[in-house]
Motif scaffolding. Structure first.
Motif, short mmCIF file in Angstrom:
data_model
loop_
_atom_site.label_atom_id
_atom_site.label_comp_id
_atom_site.label_asym_id
_atom_site.label_seq_id
_atom_site.Cartn_x
_atom_site.Cartn_y
_atom_site.Cartn_z
N ILE A 1 -71.98 54.85 160.34
CA ILE A 1 -72.07 53.41 160.59
C ILE A 1 -70.69 52.93 161.06
CG2 ILE A 1 -72.14 51.09 159.38
CD1 ILE A 1 -74.29 52.60 157.54
N ARG A 2 -69.54 53.51 160.36
CA ARG A 2 -68.41 52.99 160.81
C ARG A 2 -67.54 53.78 161.85
NH1 ARG A 2 -65.63 50.86 156.19
NH2 ARG A 2 -63.62 51.71 156.66
N GLY A 3 -68.29 54.79 162.41
CA GLY A 3 -67.68 55.40 163.66
C GLY A 3 -66.60 56.37 163.02
N PRO A 4 -65.59 56.80 163.95
CA PRO A 4 -64.57 57.78 163.75
C PRO A 4 -63.74 57.30 162.60
CG PRO A 4 -64.60 57.26 165.91
CD PRO A 4 -65.43 56.41 165.51
N GLN A 5 -63.47 58.21 161.57
CA GLN A 5 -62.71 57.91 160.39
C GLN A 5 -61.78 59.21 160.08
OE1 GLN A 5 -63.66 55.00 158.22
NE2 GLN A 5 -64.63 54.77 160.06
N HIS A 6 -60.32 58.78 159.78
CA HIS A 6 -59.83 59.55 159.57
C HIS A 6 -58.56 59.08 158.14
CE1 HIS A 6 -56.64 57.50 161.64
NE2 HIS A 6 -57.66 57.17 162.55
N ILE A 7 -58.65 60.04 157.31
CA ILE A 7 -57.90 59.72 155.97
C ILE A 7 -56.90 60.76 155.66
CG2 ILE A 7 -58.05 59.43 153.32
CD1 ILE A 7 -60.40 57.88 154.03
N ASP A 8 -55.52 60.59 155.54
CA ASP A 8 -54.74 61.48 155.18
C ASP A 8 -54.58 61.75 153.54
OD1 ASP A 8 -52.26 63.02 155.06
OD2 ASP A 8 -51.07 61.34 155.64
N THR A 9 -55.03 62.71 153.39
CA THR A 9 -55.18 63.16 151.90
C THR A 9 -53.77 63.12 151.16
OG1 THR A 9 -55.52 65.27 152.19
CG2 THR A 9 -57.34 63.93 152.08
N ALA A 10 -52.43 63.38 152.07
CA ALA A 10 -51.44 63.43 151.44
C ALA A 10 -50.96 62.16 150.89
CB ALA A 10 -50.12 63.77 152.50
N SER A 11 -51.73 61.16 151.26
CA SER A 11 -51.29 59.74 150.76
C SER A 11 -52.25 59.44 149.12
CB SER A 11 -51.71 58.57 151.61
OG SER A 11 -53.21 58.68 151.82
N LEU A 12 -53.12 60.47 148.81
CA LEU A 12 -53.86 60.17 147.67
C LEU A 12 -53.14 61.18 146.47
CD1 LEU A 12 -57.24 60.71 149.41
CD2 LEU A 12 -56.06 58.67 149.15
N SER A 13 -53.61 60.85 145.39
CA SER A 13 -53.08 61.34 144.26
C SER A 13 -54.07 62.74 144.19
CB SER A 13 -53.37 60.72 142.96
OG SER A 13 -52.53 59.79 142.67
N ASP A 14 -53.75 63.92 143.61
CA ASP A 14 -54.70 64.99 143.47
C ASP A 14 -55.79 64.27 142.45
OD1 ASP A 14 -53.52 66.64 145.19
OD2 ASP A 14 -52.41 67.85 143.49
N PRO A 15 -56.93 64.43 142.81
CA PRO A 15 -57.98 63.64 141.77
C PRO A 15 -58.42 64.50 140.59
CG PRO A 15 -59.13 64.62 143.70
CD PRO A 15 -57.84 64.73 143.98
N VAL A 16 -58.48 63.93 139.38
CA VAL A 16 -58.67 64.39 138.24
C VAL A 16 -60.30 64.58 138.16
CG1 VAL A 16 -59.10 64.27 135.78
CG2 VAL A 16 -57.09 63.30 136.73
N LEU A 17 -60.82 66.14 138.21
CA LEU A 17 -62.19 66.46 138.15
C LEU A 17 -62.89 66.62 136.95
CD1 LEU A 17 -62.49 68.70 141.43
CD2 LEU A 17 -62.38 66.08 141.31
N VAL A 18 -61.96 67.12 135.97
CA VAL A 18 -62.46 67.54 134.66
C VAL A 18 -61.59 66.85 133.56
CG1 VAL A 18 -63.04 69.65 133.10
CG2 VAL A 18 -62.91 69.84 135.75
N ARG A 19 -62.14 66.39 132.52
CA ARG A 19 -61.14 65.69 131.63
C ARG A 19 -60.67 66.46 130.64
NH1 ARG A 19 -65.80 62.17 132.06
NH2 ARG A 19 -65.48 60.08 133.14
N GLU A 20 -60.05 66.07 129.64
CA GLU A 20 -59.66 66.76 128.49
C GLU A 20 -60.58 67.47 127.40
OE1 GLU A 20 -58.38 63.94 129.58
OE2 GLU A 20 -55.93 64.21 129.39
#
Ligand code: GLU
Length: 438
Positions: free
Chosen positions: A158-177
Motif C-alpha cells: 500500500i505504501r510503496g518502498p519503505q526503509h527504516i534504520d533500526t539503529a534509530s530504535l531501541s532494542d525491543p523487549v521481547l520477554v518480560r521479567e
C-alpha cells in the motif's frame, strides 16, 4: 499459496477499524483463492477472555468472514520458548536488569541532552559476574532483541518502498521479567509457522515491521509481504478511540444495520472507488486491489453508513431478507423496501398496512373522499387497481395531481409520504380501505 491472518487480542470486541483490517484480509484471500487464519493474540492471559474471543468470532461471522483456520497464541508458549532459547544461544536475545524507573530516568537525561531516547545497551556490557550478582540478589531479567542497526527495506503493497534504520530504535523487549511474551516475537513465530504470505494491518505497525523483519531473518524464516493501511478517523478527522464502544461491530449489529452495508463501507473507504452498497463479497472482490487504498487517513462517518444501509435495502432482493421477515410477503417487501433505512423499519409499514390506522381527512376533502370510496373497485385487486380507481375518481371529481392523490394517501395510511400507493393498495385490501375512507 496465499495465506493471510487477522490477529485480534481478545481483550475486547472488535470495532469498525479492526473490522476493516479483517475485511481487507478476507478480500485479499478471496481474490487470490488463498486462506485466512484467525489468530487470537491472547498472550496477555490476564486480560484475554473466552467471552471476548467468542464475541469476535460471532462478529466476523456476522460480517460474512469464514476463517479457514483458528489459532490461539496461549497454546503455543512451548514453541515460543524453544525459539526464544535459540535466539538467546545466538546472542540475539540478551538479558537486561534495569527497572522501569531507571529506564525512565535515562530517557529523560537523553532527551535533556537533545539525544534520541534509545536504549543504550548498557546490559550488553555487563560481565558474567555482574549478571550473577544481580541474579543472586533476586533480580529477574527481561530480554531484549539485539537489532542489527541497519536499514531494513520492504516494498509495502500500500505504501510503496519503505526503509527504516533500526539503529534509530531501541532494542525491543521481547520477554518480560516474569517470562511472559510481548506481542512482537510470538507474532513473528506464528507468521513463519502458519506460512503467512502477506501481513495486512494498520499503519500503526509500520515500525514494528522493521523489527519483525529482523527477527524473522534471525529465525531463518521467510519474510512475508507487508501492506499497511491507513487508520480510520471520525467524520471530524480525529481518531476513533473515544467512541469505540458505539463503533463496535456488536453495536452495529444490535442497531439493526446490514452486515454488507458495514462491509461495503469498510472495504471501499479510502479507496479510489466510489462508495456503493454491495450485496455480497463477490461484487467487492472483483474490483478489489490493495493498490487502490490511499495512504491518507480514511474518514468514517456513521451518517454515511446509515445512508449506505438504506441504499442497500432499496435494491435488496426478497431472497436476502425473507428469513428475517417472518409472515411477510414478497409483494410487501417490494412495496416498502424503498422506504426503509433499516430492516426494522418494515414493522412500521406492516402496521400501516394491517392497521389500525388513524385516517387523516381534511374537512374540505370529505365529499371527495366519500365519492372515492364509492368508486372503489371490486376485488380481486392487483398492481393495476390503483390506476383504475384513480382514473375513475378523476373523471367523476375533476381533481388531478396532488389534490387527487394526497387526500387518498392521508386517508388510507394516515401519512403524507410512503411507498407507491399502487403497490400498497392491494396489500391494504378492499375491506380496510373502505373502513379508512369512511
Ligand atoms: N494483535 C495485534 C494487534 O491487534 C496484531 C497486529 C498484527 O497484525 O500483527 O494490533
Amino acid at each position: 499459496m496465499t495465506t493471510v491472518r487477522f490477529a485480534p487480542s481478545p481483550t475486547g470486541r472488535i470495532h469498525i477499524g479492526n473490522a476493516r483490517t479483517a475485511i481487507l484480509n478476507w478480500l485479499f484471500a478471496l481474490k487470490s483463492g488463498g486462506e485466512f487464519v484467525l489468530r487470537y493474540d491472547d498472550t496477555d492471559t490476564a486480560r484475554s477472555t473466552q467471552e471476548f474471543a467468542d464475541g469476535i468470532a460471532a462478529d466476523l461471522h456476522w460480517l460474512g468472514i469464514r476463517p479457514h483456520r483458528v489459532e490461539w497464541q496461549s497454546k503455543r508458549f512451548a514453541r515460543y520458548d524453544e525459539l526464544a532459547d535459540g535466539l538467546r544461544a545466538a546472542g540475539r536475545l540478551y538479558p537486561c536488569y534495569e527497572t522501569a524507573d531507571e529506564l525512565d530516568r535515562r530517557r529523560k537525561r537523553q532527551l535533556a541532552r537533545g539525544l534520541p531516547p534509545v536504549y543504550d545497551r548498557a546490559a550488553l556490557k555487563l560481565t558474567a559476574e555482574e549478571r550473577q550478582r544481580l541474579e543472586a540478589s533476586g533480580q529477574k531479567p527481561h530480554w531484549r532483541f539485539r537489532l542489527d542497526g541497519r536499514t531494513v527495506e520492504w516494498h509495502d503493497l500500500i505504501r510503496g518502498p519503505q526503509h527504516i534504520d533500526t539503529a534509530s530504535l531501541s532494542d525491543p523487549v521481547l520477554v518480560r521479567e516474569d517470562g511472559s511474551y510481548l506481542y512482537t516475537l510470538p507474532s513473528v513465530i506464528d507468521d513463519i509457522d502458519f506460512g503467512i504470505s502477506h501481513v495486512i494491518r494498520g499503519e500503526d505497525h509500520v515500525v514494528n515491521t522493521a523489527v519483525q523483519i529482523e527477527i524473522t531473518e534471525a529465525l531463518g524464516g521467510r519474510v512475508p509481504g507487508y501492506a499497511h493501511h491507513s487508520l480510520l478517523t471520525g467524520a471530524d478527522g480525529k481518531g476513533l478511540s473515544k467512541r469505540l464502544g458505539s463503533l463496535s461491530i456488536a453495536a452495529m449489529r444490535a442497531g439493526g444495520l446490514e452486515p454488507m452495508a458495514v462491509v461495503s463501507l469498510a472495504a471501499l473507504l479510502g479507496t479510489s472507488d466510489n462508495i456503493h452498497p454491495c450485496l455480497g463479497y463477490e461484487e467487492l472482490v472483483e474490483g478489489f486491489g490493495l493498490d487502490k487504498l490511499s495512504r491518507a487517513p480514511a474518514r468514517f462517518d456513521e451518517a454515511e453508513l446509515l445512508h449506505l444501509n438504506a441504499k442497500l435495502l432499496h435494491h435488496m432482493p426478497w431472497e436476502s431478507v425473507k428469513d428475517r421477515l417472518p409472515g411477510a410477503s414478497e409483494a410487501f417487501w417490494l412495496a416498502i423496501r424503498g422506504n426503509v433505512a433499516k430492516l426494522s423499519d418494515t414493522e412500521g409499514w406492516r402496521g400501516i398496512i394491517a392497521g389500525p390506522v388513524t385516517p387523516v381527512i381534511a374537512e374540505e376533502d370529505r365529499s371527495f373522499i366519500a365519492e372515492a370510496r364509492h368508486l372503489l373497485p371490486e376485488e380481486p385487486w392487483d398492481g393495476g387497481t390503483w390506476k383504475q380507481w384513480t382514473e375513475a375518481v378523476k373523471a367523476s371529481t375533476g381533481r388531478k395531481g396532488k389534490p387527487l392523490f394526497m387526500p387518498l394517501r392521508l386517508a388510507l395510511t394516515g401519512l403524507d409520504h410512503g411507498p407507491e400507493l399502487a403497490q400498497l393498495l392491494p396489500l391494504i385490501g378492499r375491506e380496510r380501505a373502505l373502513e379508512r375512507l369512511a
